[in-house]
Design a protein around this motif. Structure first.
Motif, PDB file in Angstrom:
ATOM      1  N   ALA A   1       0.827  -1.200   0.000  1.00  0.00           N
ATOM      2  CA  ALA A   1       0.000   0.000   0.000  1.00  0.00           C
ATOM      3  C   ALA A   1       0.857   1.245   0.000  1.00  0.00           C
ATOM      4  O   ALA A   1       1.929   1.285   0.622  1.00  0.00           O
ATOM      5  CB  ALA A   1      -0.906   0.002   1.227  1.00  0.00           C
ATOM      6  N   SER A   2       0.392   2.233  -0.702  1.00  0.00           N
ATOM      7  CA  SER A   2       1.058   3.531  -0.672  1.00  0.00           C
ATOM      8  C   SER A   2       0.397   4.397   0.386  1.00  0.00           C
ATOM      9  O   SER A   2      -0.721   4.124   0.818  1.00  0.00           O
ATOM     10  CB  SER A   2       0.955   4.201  -2.035  1.00  0.00           C
ATOM     11  OG  SER A   2      -0.404   4.477  -2.326  1.00  0.00           O
ATOM     12  N   GLY A   3       1.072   5.441   0.799  1.00  0.00           N
ATOM     13  CA  GLY A   3       0.458   6.347   1.761  1.00  0.00           C
ATOM     14  C   GLY A   3       0.877   6.050   3.183  1.00  0.00           C
ATOM     15  O   GLY A   3       1.214   4.929   3.529  1.00  0.00           O
ATOM     16  N   ARG A   4       0.797   7.096   4.021  1.00  0.00           N
ATOM     17  CA  ARG A   4       1.263   6.973   5.390  1.00  0.00           C
ATOM     18  C   ARG A   4       0.172   6.572   6.361  1.00  0.00           C
ATOM     19  O   ARG A   4       0.414   6.465   7.549  1.00  0.00           O
ATOM     20  CB  ARG A   4       1.877   8.313   5.830  1.00  0.00           C
ATOM     21  CG  ARG A   4       3.183   8.611   5.127  1.00  0.00           C
ATOM     22  CD  ARG A   4       3.729   9.963   5.544  1.00  0.00           C
ATOM     23  NE  ARG A   4       2.984  11.044   4.916  1.00  0.00           N
ATOM     24  CZ  ARG A   4       3.264  12.329   5.085  1.00  0.00           C
ATOM     25  NH1 ARG A   4       4.236  12.682   5.899  1.00  0.00           N
ATOM     26  NH2 ARG A   4       2.560  13.244   4.466  1.00  0.00           N
ATOM     27  N   THR A   5      -1.063   6.333   5.868  1.00  0.00           N
ATOM     28  CA  THR A   5      -2.158   5.994   6.769  1.00  0.00           C
ATOM     29  C   THR A   5      -2.536   4.521   6.701  1.00  0.00           C
ATOM     30  O   THR A   5      -3.599   4.140   7.172  1.00  0.00           O
ATOM     31  CB  THR A   5      -3.391   6.846   6.429  1.00  0.00           C
ATOM     32  OG1 THR A   5      -3.782   6.605   5.067  1.00  0.00           O
ATOM     33  CG2 THR A   5      -3.105   8.312   6.642  1.00  0.00           C
ATOM     34  N   PHE A   6      -1.675   3.695   6.136  1.00  0.00           N
ATOM     35  CA  PHE A   6      -1.983   2.274   5.973  1.00  0.00           C
ATOM     36  C   PHE A   6      -2.407   1.650   7.290  1.00  0.00           C
ATOM     37  O   PHE A   6      -3.338   0.854   7.343  1.00  0.00           O
ATOM     38  CB  PHE A   6      -0.765   1.546   5.403  1.00  0.00           C
ATOM     39  CG  PHE A   6      -0.925   0.050   5.364  1.00  0.00           C
ATOM     40  CD1 PHE A   6      -0.276  -0.756   6.285  1.00  0.00           C
ATOM     41  CD2 PHE A   6      -1.708  -0.548   4.389  1.00  0.00           C
ATOM     42  CE1 PHE A   6      -0.410  -2.132   6.246  1.00  0.00           C
ATOM     43  CE2 PHE A   6      -1.854  -1.927   4.334  1.00  0.00           C
ATOM     44  CZ  PHE A   6      -1.205  -2.721   5.272  1.00  0.00           C
ATOM     45  N   SER A   7      -1.741   1.995   8.370  1.00  0.00           N
ATOM     46  CA  SER A   7      -2.013   1.364   9.655  1.00  0.00           C
ATOM     47  C   SER A   7      -3.381   1.712  10.219  1.00  0.00           C
ATOM     48  O   SER A   7      -3.813   1.110  11.206  1.00  0.00           O
ATOM     49  CB  SER A   7      -0.924   1.729  10.661  1.00  0.00           C
ATOM     50  OG  SER A   7      -0.896   3.134  10.840  1.00  0.00           O
ATOM     51  N   SER A   8      -4.079   2.652   9.610  1.00  0.00           N
ATOM     52  CA  SER A   8      -5.413   2.997  10.089  1.00  0.00           C
ATOM     53  C   SER A   8      -6.523   2.249   9.353  1.00  0.00           C
ATOM     54  O   SER A   8      -7.706   2.404   9.682  1.00  0.00           O
ATOM     55  CB  SER A   8      -5.656   4.505   9.947  1.00  0.00           C
ATOM     56  OG  SER A   8      -5.666   4.883   8.590  1.00  0.00           O
ATOM     57  N   TYR A   9      -6.157   1.424   8.376  1.00  0.00           N
ATOM     58  CA  TYR A   9      -7.139   0.705   7.579  1.00  0.00           C
ATOM     59  C   TYR A   9      -7.235  -0.760   7.998  1.00  0.00           C
ATOM     60  O   TYR A   9      -6.211  -1.426   8.185  1.00  0.00           O
ATOM     61  CB  TYR A   9      -6.765   0.732   6.095  1.00  0.00           C
ATOM     62  CG  TYR A   9      -6.934   2.070   5.431  1.00  0.00           C
ATOM     63  CD1 TYR A   9      -5.893   2.997   5.423  1.00  0.00           C
ATOM     64  CD2 TYR A   9      -8.120   2.407   4.807  1.00  0.00           C
ATOM     65  CE1 TYR A   9      -6.044   4.225   4.813  1.00  0.00           C
ATOM     66  CE2 TYR A   9      -8.274   3.632   4.180  1.00  0.00           C
ATOM     67  CZ  TYR A   9      -7.240   4.534   4.186  1.00  0.00           C
ATOM     68  OH  TYR A   9      -7.400   5.747   3.571  1.00  0.00           O
ATOM     69  N   ALA A  10      -8.450  -1.247   8.093  1.00  0.00           N
ATOM     70  CA  ALA A  10      -8.657  -2.689   8.081  1.00  0.00           C
ATOM     71  C   ALA A  10      -8.407  -3.166   6.654  1.00  0.00           C
ATOM     72  O   ALA A  10      -8.677  -2.434   5.692  1.00  0.00           O
ATOM     73  CB  ALA A  10     -10.071  -3.034   8.513  1.00  0.00           C
ATOM     74  N   MET A  11      -7.879  -4.363   6.519  1.00  0.00           N
ATOM     75  CA  MET A  11      -7.547  -4.880   5.199  1.00  0.00           C
ATOM     76  C   MET A  11      -8.253  -6.209   4.971  1.00  0.00           C
ATOM     77  O   MET A  11      -8.497  -6.988   5.904  1.00  0.00           O
ATOM     78  CB  MET A  11      -6.042  -5.078   5.074  1.00  0.00           C
ATOM     79  CG  MET A  11      -5.232  -3.795   5.210  1.00  0.00           C
ATOM     80  SD  MET A  11      -5.573  -2.613   3.899  1.00  0.00           S
ATOM     81  CE  MET A  11      -4.983  -3.509   2.454  1.00  0.00           C
ATOM     82  N   GLY A  12      -8.551  -6.463   3.717  1.00  0.00           N
ATOM     83  CA  GLY A  12      -9.210  -7.718   3.384  1.00  0.00           C
ATOM     84  C   GLY A  12      -8.686  -8.298   2.083  1.00  0.00           C
ATOM     85  O   GLY A  12      -8.097  -7.592   1.269  1.00  0.00           O
ATOM     86  N   TRP A  13      -8.906  -9.582   1.947  1.00  0.00           N
ATOM     87  CA  TRP A  13      -8.653 -10.277   0.681  1.00  0.00           C
ATOM     88  C   TRP A  13      -9.972 -10.859   0.197  1.00  0.00           C
ATOM     89  O   TRP A  13     -10.734 -11.446   0.981  1.00  0.00           O
ATOM     90  CB  TRP A  13      -7.651 -11.418   0.855  1.00  0.00           C
ATOM     91  CG  TRP A  13      -6.234 -10.985   1.033  1.00  0.00           C
ATOM     92  CD1 TRP A  13      -5.554 -10.818   2.202  1.00  0.00           C
ATOM     93  CD2 TRP A  13      -5.306 -10.661  -0.015  1.00  0.00           C
ATOM     94  NE1 TRP A  13      -4.278 -10.415   1.954  1.00  0.00           N
ATOM     95  CE2 TRP A  13      -4.086 -10.319   0.596  1.00  0.00           C
ATOM     96  CE3 TRP A  13      -5.375 -10.642  -1.415  1.00  0.00           C
ATOM     97  CZ2 TRP A  13      -2.951  -9.951  -0.128  1.00  0.00           C
ATOM     98  CZ3 TRP A  13      -4.253 -10.275  -2.135  1.00  0.00           C
ATOM     99  CH2 TRP A  13      -3.059  -9.935  -1.498  1.00  0.00           C
ATOM    100  N   PHE A  14     -10.217 -10.676  -1.077  1.00  0.00           N
ATOM    101  CA  PHE A  14     -11.387 -11.236  -1.744  1.00  0.00           C
ATOM    102  C   PHE A  14     -10.898 -12.008  -2.968  1.00  0.00           C
ATOM    103  O   PHE A  14      -9.757 -11.847  -3.391  1.00  0.00           O
ATOM    104  CB  PHE A  14     -12.352 -10.126  -2.180  1.00  0.00           C
ATOM    105  CG  PHE A  14     -13.048  -9.443  -1.037  1.00  0.00           C
ATOM    106  CD1 PHE A  14     -12.386  -8.521  -0.248  1.00  0.00           C
ATOM    107  CD2 PHE A  14     -14.377  -9.711  -0.743  1.00  0.00           C
ATOM    108  CE1 PHE A  14     -13.012  -7.890   0.818  1.00  0.00           C
ATOM    109  CE2 PHE A  14     -15.026  -9.083   0.314  1.00  0.00           C
ATOM    110  CZ  PHE A  14     -14.331  -8.174   1.093  1.00  0.00           C
ATOM    111  N   ARG A  15     -11.758 -12.827  -3.532  1.00  0.00           N
ATOM    112  CA  ARG A  15     -11.393 -13.539  -4.758  1.00  0.00           C
ATOM    113  C   ARG A  15     -12.600 -13.662  -5.671  1.00  0.00           C
ATOM    114  O   ARG A  15     -13.756 -13.628  -5.222  1.00  0.00           O
ATOM    115  CB  ARG A  15     -10.830 -14.920  -4.434  1.00  0.00           C
ATOM    116  CG  ARG A  15     -11.824 -15.888  -3.830  1.00  0.00           C
ATOM    117  CD  ARG A  15     -11.113 -17.180  -3.413  1.00  0.00           C
ATOM    118  NE  ARG A  15     -12.042 -18.168  -2.852  1.00  0.00           N
ATOM    119  CZ  ARG A  15     -11.656 -19.314  -2.308  1.00  0.00           C
ATOM    120  NH1 ARG A  15     -10.361 -19.627  -2.233  1.00  0.00           N
ATOM    121  NH2 ARG A  15     -12.559 -20.148  -1.827  1.00  0.00           N
ATOM    122  N   GLN A  16     -12.290 -13.789  -6.948  1.00  0.00           N
ATOM    123  CA  GLN A  16     -13.343 -13.935  -7.953  1.00  0.00           C
ATOM    124  C   GLN A  16     -12.936 -14.994  -8.956  1.00  0.00           C
ATOM    125  O   GLN A  16     -11.953 -14.820  -9.684  1.00  0.00           O
ATOM    126  CB  GLN A  16     -13.615 -12.607  -8.649  1.00  0.00           C
ATOM    127  CG  GLN A  16     -14.824 -12.642  -9.552  1.00  0.00           C
ATOM    128  CD  GLN A  16     -15.272 -11.250  -9.963  1.00  0.00           C
ATOM    129  OE1 GLN A  16     -14.530 -10.270  -9.844  1.00  0.00           O
ATOM    130  NE2 GLN A  16     -16.500 -11.134 -10.434  1.00  0.00           N
TER     131      GLN A  16
END
Length: 123
Positions: A23-38
């Motif tokens: 991820a780019s940006g300095r706020t990565f640690s404030s985001y919940a992250m997920g993985w999806f698939r199709q």
């Protein structure tokens, strides 16, 4: 935030792969992250999610016990370790970022998406 997924490829059933999402940006640690698939001809589905701190994780029943989501906030990266892969795991895998949830399995909660990386599991 911009997301770049990588690590997909062709693997035999029973094998392993590790996906990364930078991820780019300095706020990565404030985001919940997920993985999806199709998978071809199917809707995008939830795979795994992790809270902003990494302290909470959640998995789809279909991958529980085989996949592990983790994150390194110092490297702005989230990972998906996939073991004991099955042909039905074949899909394009997407990482996504959610600024408002602790963590979520709901696709519409995620505001930012990576471009996807293809995982093909042969039988």
């Amino acid at each position: 935030v911009q997301l770049q997924a990588s690590g997909g490829g062709l693997v035999q059933a029973g094998g392993s792969l590790r996906l990364s999402c930078a991820a780019s940006g300095r706020t990565f640690s404030s985001y919940a992250m997920g993985w999806f698939r199709q998978a071809p001809g199917k809707e995008r589905e939830f795979v795994a999610a992790i809270s902003w701190s990494g302290g909470s994780t959640y998995y789809a029943d279909s991958v529980k016990g085989r996949f592990t989501i983790s994150r390194d906030n110092a490297k702005n990266t989230v990972y998906l370790q996939m073991n004991s892969l099955k042909p039905e795991d074949t899909a394009v895998y997407y990482c996504a970022a959610d600024s408002s949830s602790w963590y979520s399995q709901i696709l519409l909660d995620y505001e930012y998406w990576g471009q996807g990386t293809l995982v093909t599991v042969s039988s």
